[in-house]
Scaffold this motif. Sequence first.
Motif, PDB file in Angstrom:
ATOM      1  N   LEU A  95       8.357  -1.832  -5.668  1.00 42.04           N
ATOM      2  CA  LEU A  95       9.298  -1.036  -6.448  1.00 42.04           C
ATOM      3  C   LEU A  95      10.585  -0.789  -5.668  1.00 42.04           C
ATOM      4  N   ILE A  96      10.469  -0.432  -4.387  1.00 43.28           N
ATOM      5  CA  ILE A  96      11.643  -0.123  -3.569  1.00 43.28           C
ATOM      6  C   ILE A  96      11.589  -0.943  -2.282  1.00 43.28           C
ATOM      7  N   ASN A  97      12.680  -1.621  -1.984  1.00 40.85           N
ATOM      8  CA  ASN A  97      12.814  -2.354  -0.734  1.00 40.85           C
ATOM      9  C   ASN A  97      14.048  -1.811  -0.023  1.00 40.85           C
ATOM     10  N   LYS A  98      13.835  -0.931   0.932  1.00 39.32           N
ATOM     11  CA  LYS A  98      14.935  -0.320   1.690  1.00 39.32           C
ATOM     12  C   LYS A  98      14.942  -0.824   3.126  1.00 39.32           C
ATOM     13  N   THR A  99      14.584  -2.069   3.331  1.00 40.22           N
ATOM     14  CA  THR A  99      14.632  -2.627   4.675  1.00 40.22           C
ATOM     15  C   THR A  99      15.980  -3.299   4.853  1.00 40.22           C
ATOM     16  N   THR A 100      16.530  -3.146   6.039  1.00 41.48           N
ATOM     17  CA  THR A 100      17.860  -3.678   6.297  1.00 41.48           C
ATOM     18  C   THR A 100      17.840  -4.960   7.107  1.00 41.48           C
ATOM     19  N   LYS A 101      16.726  -5.295   7.699  1.00 47.43           N
ATOM     20  CA  LYS A 101      16.645  -6.510   8.508  1.00 47.43           C
ATOM     21  C   LYS A 101      15.232  -7.076   8.428  1.00 47.43           C
ATOM     22  N   LYS A 102      15.048  -8.258   8.958  1.00 50.31           N
ATOM     23  CA  LYS A 102      13.730  -8.892   8.963  1.00 50.31           C
ATOM     24  C   LYS A 102      12.863  -8.259  10.049  1.00 50.31           C
ATOM     25  N   TYR A 103      11.630  -7.943   9.678  1.00 52.73           N
ATOM     26  CA  TYR A 103      10.709  -7.305  10.608  1.00 52.73           C
ATOM     27  C   TYR A 103       9.527  -8.224  10.854  1.00 52.73           C
ATOM     28  N   PRO A 158       9.444  10.028 -26.779  1.00 52.43           N
ATOM     29  CA  PRO A 158       8.050  10.453 -26.750  1.00 52.43           C
ATOM     30  C   PRO A 158       7.138   9.273 -26.411  1.00 52.43           C
ATOM     31  N   VAL A 159       6.172   9.528 -25.551  1.00 56.22           N
ATOM     32  CA  VAL A 159       5.204   8.505 -25.153  1.00 56.22           C
ATOM     33  C   VAL A 159       3.815   9.098 -25.245  1.00 56.22           C
ATOM     34  N   TYR A 160       2.854   8.259 -25.533  1.00 61.18           N
ATOM     35  CA  TYR A 160       1.476   8.730 -25.654  1.00 61.18           C
ATOM     36  C   TYR A 160       0.708   8.360 -24.400  1.00 61.18           C
ATOM     37  N   LEU A 161       0.082   9.354 -23.817  1.00 62.49           N
ATOM     38  CA  LEU A 161      -0.730   9.144 -22.628  1.00 62.49           C
ATOM     39  C   LEU A 161      -2.194   9.315 -23.013  1.00 62.49           C
ATOM     40  N   SER A 162      -2.973   8.267 -22.829  1.00 60.83           N
ATOM     41  CA  SER A 162      -4.398   8.357 -23.141  1.00 60.83           C
ATOM     42  C   SER A 162      -5.176   8.620 -21.867  1.00 60.83           C
ATOM     43  N   LYS A 163      -6.392   9.085 -22.012  1.00 59.39           N
ATOM     44  CA  LYS A 163      -7.208   9.441 -20.860  1.00 59.39           C
ATOM     45  C   LYS A 163      -7.811   8.234 -20.163  1.00 59.39           C
ATOM     46  N   ASN A 164      -7.613   7.033 -20.667  1.00 58.88           N
ATOM     47  CA  ASN A 164      -8.184   5.872 -20.009  1.00 58.88           C
ATOM     48  C   ASN A 164      -7.269   5.321 -18.915  1.00 58.88           C
ATOM     49  N   VAL A 165      -6.250   6.087 -18.530  1.00 65.13           N
ATOM     50  CA  VAL A 165      -5.372   5.673 -17.438  1.00 65.13           C
ATOM     51  C   VAL A 165      -6.172   5.788 -16.136  1.00 65.13           C
ATOM     52  N   THR A 166      -6.192   4.724 -15.389  1.00 67.74           N
ATOM     53  CA  THR A 166      -6.960   4.716 -14.147  1.00 67.74           C
ATOM     54  C   THR A 166      -6.113   5.264 -13.005  1.00 67.74           C
ATOM     55  N   THR A 167      -6.687   5.252 -11.827  1.00 67.64           N
ATOM     56  CA  THR A 167      -5.951   5.700 -10.658  1.00 67.64           C
ATOM     57  C   THR A 167      -4.887   4.680 -10.279  1.00 67.64           C
ATOM     58  N   SER A 168      -3.859   5.150  -9.634  1.00 68.18           N
ATOM     59  CA  SER A 168      -2.777   4.290  -9.173  1.00 68.18           C
ATOM     60  C   SER A 168      -2.749   4.302  -7.663  1.00 68.18           C
ATOM     61  N   ARG A 169      -2.430   3.154  -7.099  1.00 66.48           N
ATOM     62  CA  ARG A 169      -2.299   3.026  -5.640  1.00 66.48           C
ATOM     63  C   ARG A 169      -0.817   2.948  -5.314  1.00 66.48           C
ATOM     64  N   VAL A 170      -0.339   3.944  -4.562  1.00 67.85           N
ATOM     65  CA  VAL A 170       1.039   3.958  -4.118  1.00 67.85           C
ATOM     66  C   VAL A 170       1.021   3.688  -2.619  1.00 67.85           C
ATOM     67  N   LYS A 171       1.671   2.604  -2.228  1.00 71.29           N
ATOM     68  CA  LYS A 171       1.650   2.182  -0.828  1.00 71.29           C
ATOM     69  C   LYS A 171       3.052   2.283  -0.257  1.00 71.29           C
ATOM     70  N   LEU A 172       3.173   2.991   0.889  1.00 76.67           N
ATOM     71  CA  LEU A 172       4.441   3.154   1.587  1.00 76.67           C
ATOM     72  C   LEU A 172       4.322   2.496   2.949  1.00 76.67           C
ATOM     73  N   ILE A 173       5.186   1.527   3.224  1.00 78.55           N
ATOM     74  CA  ILE A 173       5.207   0.850   4.521  1.00 78.55           C
ATOM     75  C   ILE A 173       6.514   1.243   5.200  1.00 78.55           C
ATOM     76  N   ILE A 174       6.393   1.871   6.371  1.00 79.42           N
ATOM     77  CA  ILE A 174       7.567   2.339   7.105  1.00 79.42           C
ATOM     78  C   ILE A 174       7.745   1.481   8.347  1.00 79.42           C
ATOM     79  N   TYR A 175       8.971   1.008   8.546  1.00 74.45           N
ATOM     80  CA  TYR A 175       9.298   0.205   9.719  1.00 74.45           C
ATOM     81  C   TYR A 175      10.113   1.028  10.693  1.00 74.45           C
ATOM     82  N   ASN A 176       9.969   0.703  11.957  1.00 75.82           N
ATOM     83  CA  ASN A 176      10.731   1.384  13.006  1.00 75.82           C
ATOM     84  C   ASN A 176      12.146   0.872  13.034  1.00 75.82           C
TER      85      ASN A 176
END
Length: 176
Positions: A95-103, A158-176
Amino acid sequence: MINNLDLIIGTTILIIGMAYWSVSILEHNNNYVDAVKSDYLFDKGIKTMEHLSEDGTLQNAVLLYYFGKVNESKKLLEENIPLNNYLLYIDNHLLINKTTKKYNNTIYVLVLTVLTLNRSEGWYVIYGDENNINISNERYLDYDEAYSHYENYSIDMPVYLSKNVTTSRVKLIIYN
């Protein structure tokens, strides 16, 4: 009695020993510095994900992402993540790529959050304007009722949210 040859051999052994000791200290010191850097990055990542989870930003961003508002989700997260070099994935989609150089061989940490959406089944409204977009906390029973409460906004969906929504995996990778 000590002669010159004994002194030369002893000095040579001492110099070689000190060289090995110096190299060993430098290697261990670099490993220690790398460990401290990675611990610092990991603490920053944990604090960032805790803050996003506690104030509801992460839940809203995931809902916006699921309902096709990818740019709004990205903007919401970028405004609330105080990091410089990072990648953020939602369910293995970048979703987001905030890297400024190759790691290639740099230090990085990975913080994974498994998010269960804590909302009841029903109609919710994505509302706001070009600068700010939100998701209503109120749940409505039908589309018309949801729409009528937010028709003053330039964006009201308006959006409909049903209860069959599963868990979501949000992954954050931080570089030095």
